[in-house]
Design an enzyme around this catalytic site. Structure first.
Site, mmCIF file in Angstrom:
data_model
loop_
_atom_site.group_PDB
_atom_site.id
_atom_site.type_symbol
_atom_site.label_atom_id
_atom_site.label_comp_id
_atom_site.label_asym_id
_atom_site.label_seq_id
_atom_site.Cartn_x
_atom_site.Cartn_y
_atom_site.Cartn_z
ATOM 1 N N GLY A 15 33.638 72.872 35.833
ATOM 2 C CA GLY A 15 32.614 72.719 36.872
ATOM 3 C C GLY A 15 32.736 73.674 38.039
ATOM 4 N N SER A 16 33.253 74.887 37.803
ATOM 5 C CA SER A 16 33.380 75.802 38.947
ATOM 6 C C SER A 16 32.007 76.279 39.441
ATOM 7 C CB SER A 16 34.286 76.988 38.613
ATOM 8 O OG SER A 16 33.664 77.863 37.703
ATOM 9 N N ASN A 17 31.038 76.412 38.550
ATOM 10 C CA ASN A 17 29.688 76.783 39.007
ATOM 11 C C ASN A 17 29.061 75.649 39.816
ATOM 12 O OD1 ASN A 17 28.557 79.505 38.114
ATOM 13 N ND2 ASN A 17 29.685 78.826 36.300
ATOM 14 N N HIS A 113 24.592 82.411 31.970
ATOM 15 C CA HIS A 113 25.271 82.998 30.810
ATOM 16 C C HIS A 113 26.155 84.145 31.295
ATOM 17 C CE1 HIS A 113 25.799 83.899 26.574
ATOM 18 N NE2 HIS A 113 25.693 85.171 26.901
ATOM 19 N N GLU A 183 29.049 84.877 38.799
ATOM 20 C CA GLU A 183 28.294 83.651 38.502
ATOM 21 C C GLU A 183 28.197 82.784 39.756
ATOM 22 O OE1 GLU A 183 29.437 81.438 34.997
ATOM 23 O OE2 GLU A 183 30.232 83.224 34.062
HETATM 24 C C1 GRF Z 1 30.649 79.808 32.701
HETATM 25 O O1 GRF Z 1 31.323 80.962 32.355
HETATM 26 C C2 GRF Z 1 29.202 79.896 32.286
HETATM 27 O O2 GRF Z 1 28.725 81.196 32.231
HETATM 28 C C3 GRF Z 1 29.207 79.316 30.911
HETATM 29 O O3 GRF Z 1 30.204 78.327 30.914
HETATM 30 C C4 GRF Z 1 31.150 78.581 31.952
HETATM 31 C C5 GRF Z 1 31.204 77.363 32.792
HETATM 32 O O4 GRF Z 1 32.252 77.372 33.709
HETATM 33 N N1 GRF Z 1 27.875 78.875 30.554
HETATM 34 P P1 GRF Z 1 32.338 76.228 34.822
HETATM 35 O O5 GRF Z 1 32.464 74.885 34.113
HETATM 36 O O6 GRF Z 1 31.129 76.313 35.686
HETATM 37 O O7 GRF Z 1 33.600 76.543 35.571
#
Ligand code: GRF
Length: 199
Positions: A15-17, A113, A183
């Protein structure tokens, strides 16, 4: 004033995003949007813990747990409706979004992505496979793409992209780290653009 985005985040991992999106919201960088629900197919996913720690409803929901795709879709749509969700953000969600959900949320689901689509997308192109392929093909540039979700993997219209240089010494791991940083910049920015009606 546009309808505020009432967001559900779907994720399978750390869940870093999601964390980057929440930070941007806490700092007031994404007005007119809030995360109302987080759903994960993985009960142990960090993204669920992160949601709970921030007082956001966190639900573990998977097709396996529901017994059939039909039961899963029904439960998912009920949850989305109960929380009055009008926008879905996929953040590391490793499952296909069911067709009925895509139809109900047409142009209202986005994904990130870790490459410059349309290159290095499609079935099998996830996680470290993407970065390995970029290095194998000898591309000098990679990056990240936020795109709308439709019925085909990594296929919908592109909302935002940013590139990073691929250096000769880069490995899949070092490239993944550089791309992840990008990202975390572009996902909150893309949501802000959509919330402001600019995308
Ligand atoms: C990211 O690299 C994203 O591009 C892909 O999955 C990964 C998710 O990472 N779809 P996080 O869980 O948000 O850290």
């Amino acid at each position: 004033m546009r309808d505020p985005l009432r967001i559900a985040v779907l994720g399978s991992g750390r869940g870093s995003n999601f964390h980057a999106i929440l930070s941007a919201m806490h700092e007031g960088r994404i007005p007119n949007a809030d995360v109302r629900l987080v759903i994960s197919n993985n009960s142990k996913a960090g993204i669920l813990e992160l949601a709970s720690a921030n007082g956001i409803p966190a639900e573990h929901l998977s097709e396996k747990q529901c017994g059939s795709e039909e039961a899963f879709v029904a439960r998912l749509l009920t949850l989305l409706q109960r929380h009055e969700i009008n926008f879905i953000v996929l953040a590391g969600y490793m499952k296909r979004v069911p067709r009925r959900v895509i139809e109900q949320f047409r142009h209202r689901i986005i994904n990130i992505h870790p490459a410059l689509l349309p290159k290095f997308g499609g079935p099998g192109m996830y996680g470290t496979h993407v970065h390995e392929a970029v290095i194998r093909y000898g591309d000098r540039v990679s990056g990240a793409t936020v795109h709308l979700v439709d019925e085909a993997y990594d296929h919908g219209a592109i909302v935002l992209q940013k590139s990073v240089a691929v250096e000769p010494h880069d490995t899949a791991e070092s490239l993944a780290a550089k791309v992840l940083k990008i990202e975390h910049e572009i996902y909150p920015e893309a949501i802000r653009m959509i919330a402001e009606g600019r995308a």
